[in-house]
Every structure is written in structure tokens, then in C-alpha cells.
Scaffold this motif. Structure first.
Motif, PDB file in Angstrom:
ATOM      1  N   GLY A 128      51.904 -16.969  19.588  1.00  0.00           N
ATOM      2  CA  GLY A 128      53.049 -17.735  18.491  1.00  0.00           C
ATOM      3  C   GLY A 128      53.549 -16.588  17.362  1.00  0.00           C
ATOM      4  N   VAL A 129      53.318 -16.059  16.625  1.00  0.00           N
ATOM      5  CA  VAL A 129      54.627 -14.988  15.876  1.00  0.00           C
ATOM      6  C   VAL A 129      55.241 -14.260  16.631  1.00  0.00           C
ATOM      7  N   ALA A 131      55.838 -15.251  19.736  1.00  0.00           N
ATOM      8  CA  ALA A 131      57.624 -15.557  20.602  1.00  0.00           C
ATOM      9  C   ALA A 131      58.731 -16.128  19.325  1.00  0.00           C
ATOM     10  N   TRP A 132      57.880 -16.411  17.876  1.00  0.00           N
ATOM     11  CA  TRP A 132      58.904 -16.066  16.701  1.00  0.00           C
ATOM     12  C   TRP A 132      59.979 -14.617  16.427  1.00  0.00           C
ATOM     13  N   ASP A 133      59.775 -14.087  16.808  1.00  0.00           N
ATOM     14  CA  ASP A 133      60.138 -12.568  16.721  1.00  0.00           C
ATOM     15  C   ASP A 133      61.168 -12.596  17.049  1.00  0.00           C
ATOM     16  N   GLU A 134      60.448 -12.719  19.345  1.00  0.00           N
ATOM     17  CA  GLU A 134      61.580 -12.500  20.239  1.00  0.00           C
ATOM     18  C   GLU A 134      62.599 -13.589  20.400  1.00  0.00           C
ATOM     19  N   GLY A 135      61.987 -14.773  19.588  1.00  0.00           N
ATOM     20  CA  GLY A 135      63.316 -15.204  19.682  1.00  0.00           C
ATOM     21  C   GLY A 135      64.350 -15.475  18.931  1.00  0.00           C
ATOM     22  N   ALA A 136      63.933 -14.881  17.738  1.00  0.00           N
ATOM     23  CA  ALA A 136      65.099 -13.778  16.111  1.00  0.00           C
ATOM     24  C   ALA A 136      65.564 -12.583  16.982  1.00  0.00           C
ATOM     25  N   LEU A 140      64.279 -15.809  25.245  1.00  0.00           N
ATOM     26  CA  LEU A 140      63.142 -16.556  25.212  1.00  0.00           C
ATOM     27  C   LEU A 140      62.502 -16.335  26.236  1.00  0.00           C
ATOM     28  N   ALA A 264      57.004  -8.750  11.956  1.00  0.00           N
ATOM     29  CA  ALA A 264      56.749  -9.293  12.900  1.00  0.00           C
ATOM     30  C   ALA A 264      55.763  -9.076  13.954  1.00  0.00           C
TER      31      ALA A 264
END
Length: 317
Positions: A128-129, A131-136, A140, A264
Motif C-alpha cells: 500500500g505504501v 502504491a501510494w508512493d508510485e502513484g505520486a 499505477l 516512502a
């Protein structure tokens, strides 16, 4: 383990980690599905003529070849070509240990212990962390492809356990013969014959070198050495070295590709590696002994559950 065996285990982890950087370089020379097909072709030939006949039924070779070779590696190569960083790919793929445990529970009836369930939760928090970092900072969709590849890897791990190959190298070489034609067909359909032919005509030493590394060094040497270690030591002694793979993967990507590692991402790495360690290395539940079994059978040593701790690297990279 002897020092030489420790060195070999670390060397295999290093090879498998650096392999992601090599794949990234190779994707500059080949379309992803063609690259994956050539990887298995070079891994299978000429090794298939030297490893002897298959030691398991062909149904297992075909099943693992399709799930591992076509689905898992096809998704990894396409995901990395779509923008998934090499270092992050080496990390995210370790979630396969969680998929393996879940699928084994559903298919093989292996009830996970509380420690394993905790490990799964920690590893999923790491995903989850990440994915959040990659999404930024990245796509995705490419991230999702690599997670899907990890799920396919989990399926192939369970299939491999069902097959129980006595010789890991023999099994891997024969498995490598299966994906070649399906991946070539997919490449022709989705990447086009003109793009494939252009890549082959432009083949240079760097492109050939990436093929040799991912096929012979990562696959043939890596699995031959890993299988050799597993035949001489309990899986619980060998498996922890696989947790070094993302360390080498992220480090080599930073060193050779200039990939940055955000705070992250370091947090995600700590959660994911820690969770995978709990999931993979925790002893499985011991089956209940029959009431009249009287303990250990005469002449046989008791089996330690730690000797059968599942390796997170049942399959190749």
C-alpha cells in the motif's frame, strides 16, 4: 552453512537482484514480450540437451511454463516497459510469498499460523505504501501489472510444490521450453512483426549481453545453484537469503540506472521485506498425529517444521 555456501547463497541473491536492472537495459533493445520469449529460448537451448529427460509429468511442466513463463514474466516485462522502475519491481514482486500462502491455504488446505497472517498484513501494508508512493510519481497501471505478475508467481509456486521436482535445474530448463512459442505469438500479435524484426536486426553486444545474463546467469546458474543449496541445507536456512534480492535490486538500479529511492519507498521496503520474512519463514502448522501413531516411526528421525519452511523463491526471476 560453510562460508563457501554462504557466499553462493548471497551471490545468487545478488544475481537475481541485479537481474532487474539488466532487464531494464534489455528493454531498450527489445519489445517486452519478444525479450521474454528470447530469454526462455536462450535458457532452454542448448541446456535442454544436457539436463536429461524431464523428471516430472509433462502436465506440470506445461502448467508452470504457461503460468510462470507466459503470464508472470510477460506481465513483469510489460509492466517494466510501461514505466515500473527496476528497483521497485524487485521489491513488489516479493509479495508473491503472500499470494503463495493464500493460494496454498485455499488449494492445499494449509492453514496459516497467526505469525504468517501477521506477516501477510505487514507485507500488504508495504504494498500500500509503495502504491501510494508510485502513484505520486509514476504510472499505477504498470505497478498493477507487476502485482498481477506476483499473483501469477504465487500460482506457479503452488503448482511447483504439487509437481515436487527432484531436480530444480532440470525442471527449470524444461519449463523454459514452454513459453517460447506462446510469447512469440503474443509479441507478433501485440508488438508487431516489423518491430520485432527491427529489434533483431539492430541486435548489438549490449542487447546480446542482457539476453545471456537473464537466461544463463539468472535462470540457469541461479536456479542450479539455488537447487544445489536446497539439496544440502534445510529450506529454512536457505530461504532468508532471498530477502536480499530487493536490496540488490534497488541498490543496482540506483547505481546503474540512477533511480532515486524516496523515504516512502524505504518504508515500503522495510514493511514488505519484514512481512515476507514472517510469511515465508514462520513454521507451518504441524499436522495432528494419529492417536495410535505412538510418535515417531521406528528408525526415522522426527521432522522439524522449520526444515520445510517455504522458500519465497520457488520460482525463477
Amino acid at each position: 552453512m560453510r562460508p563457501s555456501h554462504l557466499f553462493l547463497a548471497v551471490l545468487v541473491a545478488a544475481v537475481w537482484g541485479v537481474n532487474f536492472t539488466v532487464i531494464e537495459i534489455g528493454l531498450d533493445h527489445f519489445p517486452p514480450l519478444l525479450f521474454s520469449a528470447l530469454r526462455f529460448l536462450v535458457a532452454a537451448l542448448p541446456a535442454v540437451f544436457f539436463v536429461g529427460r524431464p523428471k516430472v509429468a509433462w502436465k506440470w511442466i506445461v502448467a508452470v511454463g504457461m503460468v510462470l513463463g507466459v503470464a508472470k514474466f510477460g506481465l513483469v516485462f510489460v509492466g517494466m516497459d510501461a514505466g515500473m522502475p527496476a528497483g521497485l519491481s524487485s521489491l513488489v514482486l516479493q509479495i508473491q510469498a503472500v499470494f503463495t500462502a493464500v493460494i496454498a491455504a485455499a488449494v492445499l488446505g494449509e492453514r496459516p499460523t497467526r505469525v504468517r497472517v501477521t506477516g501477510m498484513a505487514v507485507a500488504l501494508a508495504g504494498i500500500g505504501v509503495a502504491a501510494w508512493d508510485e502513484g505520486a510519481s509514476g504510472p499505477l497501471g504498470a505497478f498493477a501489472l507487476v502485482v498481477a505478475a506476483a499473483a501469477c508467481w504465487g500460482v506457479s509456486n503452488v503448482l511447483t510444490r504439487k509437481a515436487s521436482p527432484p531436480d530444480a535445474l532440470n525442471f527449470m530448463v524444461w519449463v523454459s521450453t514452454v513459453p517460447v512459442l506462446p510469447l512469440l505469438a503474443l509479441s507478433l500479435l501485440t508488438e508487431g512483426s516489423s518491430r520485432d524484426l527491427a529489434a533483431l536486426r539492430a541486435l548489438d553486444w549490449q542487447g546480446a549481453g542482457t539476453l545471456v545474463f537473464v537466461a544463463w546467469i539468472s535462470t540457469v546458474f541461479g536456479f542450479g545453484a539455488w537447487g544445489w543449496l536446497l539439496r544440502r541445507h534445510p529450506a529454512s536456512a536457505v530461504a532468508p537469503f532471498s530477502l536480499l534480492v530487493p536490496v540488490f535490486g534497488m541498490s543496482s538500479a540506483a547505481l546503474f540506472l540512477g533511480e532515486s529511492v524516496s523515504p516512502a519507498r524505504w518504508c515500503a521496503a522495510a514493511l514488505l521485506v519484514g512481512g515476507v520474512a514472517l510469511t515465508s519463514l514462520a513454521p507451518r502448522r504441524r499436522p495432528a498425529s494419529p492417536p495410535d501413531a505412538g510418535g515417531t516411526a521406528p528408525g526415522k528421525a522426527p521432522i522439524r517444521s522449520s526444515d520445510h519452511a517455504e522458500s519465497p523463491l520457488t520460482a525463477t526471476r
